[in-house]
Write an enzyme that holds these catalytic residues in place. Structure first.
Site, PDB file in Angstrom:
ATOM      1  NE  ARG A 163      28.294  12.983  63.870  1.00  0.00           N
ATOM      2  CZ  ARG A 163      28.428  13.205  62.556  1.00  0.00           C
ATOM      3  NH1 ARG A 163      29.318  12.523  61.867  1.00  0.00           N
ATOM      4  NH2 ARG A 163      27.676  14.095  61.936  1.00  0.00           N
ATOM      5  CB  ALA A 244      30.319  25.251  64.548  1.00  0.00           C
ATOM      6  NE  ARG A 245      24.246  25.351  61.388  1.00  0.00           N
ATOM      7  CZ  ARG A 245      24.783  24.384  60.665  1.00  0.00           C
ATOM      8  NH1 ARG A 245      26.040  24.461  60.294  1.00  0.00           N
ATOM      9  NH2 ARG A 245      24.071  23.340  60.315  1.00  0.00           N
ATOM     10  CG  ASP A 269      32.871  25.486  55.438  1.00  0.00           C
ATOM     11  OD1 ASP A 269      33.063  25.773  54.238  1.00  0.00           O
ATOM     12  OD2 ASP A 269      32.095  24.577  55.802  1.00  0.00           O
ATOM     13  CD  GLU A 274      26.309  29.611  55.432  1.00  0.00           C
ATOM     14  OE1 GLU A 274      25.708  28.695  54.818  1.00  0.00           O
ATOM     15  OE2 GLU A 274      27.133  29.389  56.334  1.00  0.00           O
ATOM     16  CG  HIS A 293      27.944  25.817  54.980  1.00  0.00           C
ATOM     17  ND1 HIS A 293      26.847  26.320  55.615  1.00  0.00           N
ATOM     18  CD2 HIS A 293      28.240  24.651  55.627  1.00  0.00           C
ATOM     19  CE1 HIS A 293      26.467  25.499  56.592  1.00  0.00           C
ATOM     20  NE2 HIS A 293      27.303  24.479  56.607  1.00  0.00           N
ATOM     21  N   GLY A 295      31.712  22.007  54.442  1.00  0.00           N
ATOM     22  CA  GLY A 295      32.100  20.987  55.409  1.00  0.00           C
ATOM     23  C   GLY A 295      31.393  19.655  55.204  1.00  0.00           C
TER      24      GLY A 295
END
Length: 345
Positions: A163, A244-245, A269, A274, A293, A295
């Protein structure tokens, strides 16, 4: 049976508390909104009174030891489409149902639009046009010179054409980028439908791409996928964007290559751990743009999360939530007192 108690967690931005769905839910349950993190080490104490929790992404982890300490908890409405931060086996073992993503309540569920291109290209242009550096210099009273790099005509390599990756590919065309993609399950048909070139070999894509944008899910296969050797393939003029990760990338190798100039730049990001450590070498590099982070933290996303999670809670309490629409329907096999249930659909 008394009205269920519901906790809405981590509403730092205040979007949930102000939303119509949450105000509506408060009319039928005893509801508390937490607008700050739960006290460290006292999460179980804070959540013990609640039968239902509305969780905002991964801000509050649900490890097995916390789950075991919450005997009243029976339902978690988890915003977003994943639950990496929750021990699903422990939830099921204790009869706690977790619903994720968009509610599947009959009829067609509209897919949530991806807003990821906004962040991806914001990060890319911040890096390639040196926007943070120029902004800081202007605020110091300077009139700095800069030679930015245009993205027009360059090759964008997308890792993961789901997506988010597909949305980034569509947006890239407007900037004159050639788009190529790789994914562990990506087919020629899906690549053609997205209007991108399929590169079946990951290393070949990294060799070709000027800009690499990560959109893979975190899994056993993707964890550590980009180690030192693969990062080096992107090259001294190449750019890595990761929204993403963090665990997909070897962060130590990334920092080392960026410092040596063997990788041109990175815009990040997400991070392996984290919040990012205050002494992380990434914080000291001039060829890196960092965001915390963000997003998914947009006004539109959070409003939709509020709507989706409340819809899950209401459907559960009304007995309208299909078992096929939750992450762990086996949890309902555990005999216990409940305020709601699932349908067999």
């Amino acid at each position: 049976m008394a009205r269920p108690r519901v906790a809405v967690l981590d509403d730092y931005e205040g979007v949930f508390a102000a939303s119509e769905p949450v105000r509506r839910l408060a009319g039928r349950v005893d509801l508390d909104v937490f607008d700050a993190p739960l006290p460290a080490g006292r999460e179980a104490e804070a959540l013990t009174p609640y039968e239902i929790v509305v969780a905002l992404r991964e801000r509050t982890p649900f490890p097995a030891e916390l789950i075991t300490s919450l005997p009243r908890l029976e339902f978690v409405a988890q915003s977003g489409g994943h639950a990496y931060h929750a021990d699903m086996e422990a939830l099921s073992r204790h009869g706690i149902v977790m619903a994720t993503g968009r509610p599947k309540l009959g009829g067609e569920t509209a897919p949530q639009p991806s807003l990821m291109p906004e962040l991806v290209f914001g990060l890319l242009f911040a890096l390639e046009r040196e926007i943070p550096t120029l902004d800081a210099a202007m605020r110091r009273g300077e009139w700095p010179r800069s030679l930015g790099r245009s993205v027009h005509g360059r090759t964008l390599g997308i890792l993961g054409l789901g997506r988010h990756g597909s949305a980034v590919a569509r947006a890239a065309a407007g900037f004159g980028l050639h788009v190529a993609a790789w994914g562990p399950t990506l087919t020629t048909e899906r690549a053609e439908a997205a209007g991108v070139e399929l590169v079946p070999d990951l290393d070949a894509l990294l060799d070709r791409a000027d800009i690499v944008s990560m959109h893979l899910k975190l899994s056993d296969e993707s964890r550590g996928l980009l180690g030192e050797d693969r990062l080096r393939r992107i090259g001294p003029r190449g750019v890595l964007i990761n929204t993403a990760r963090g665990a997909i990338v070897d962060e130590r190798a990334l920092a080392s290559l960026l410092r040596a100039g063997d990788l041109g730049g990175a815009a990040l990001d997400v991070y392996a751990h984290e919040p990012l450590a205050t002494d992380s070498p990434l914080r000291a590099l001039d060829n890196v743009v960092l965001t915390p982070h963000v997003g998914w933290t947009t006004d539109r996303n959070l409003a939709e999360f509020a709507e989706d999670t409340v819809a899950h809670v209401e459907a559960y309490l009304d007995g309208r939530l299909p078992a096929s629409g939750v992450a762990n329907p086996a949890a309902l096999e555990v005999s216990r007192d409940r305020h709601g249930t699932l349908t067999s659909g």
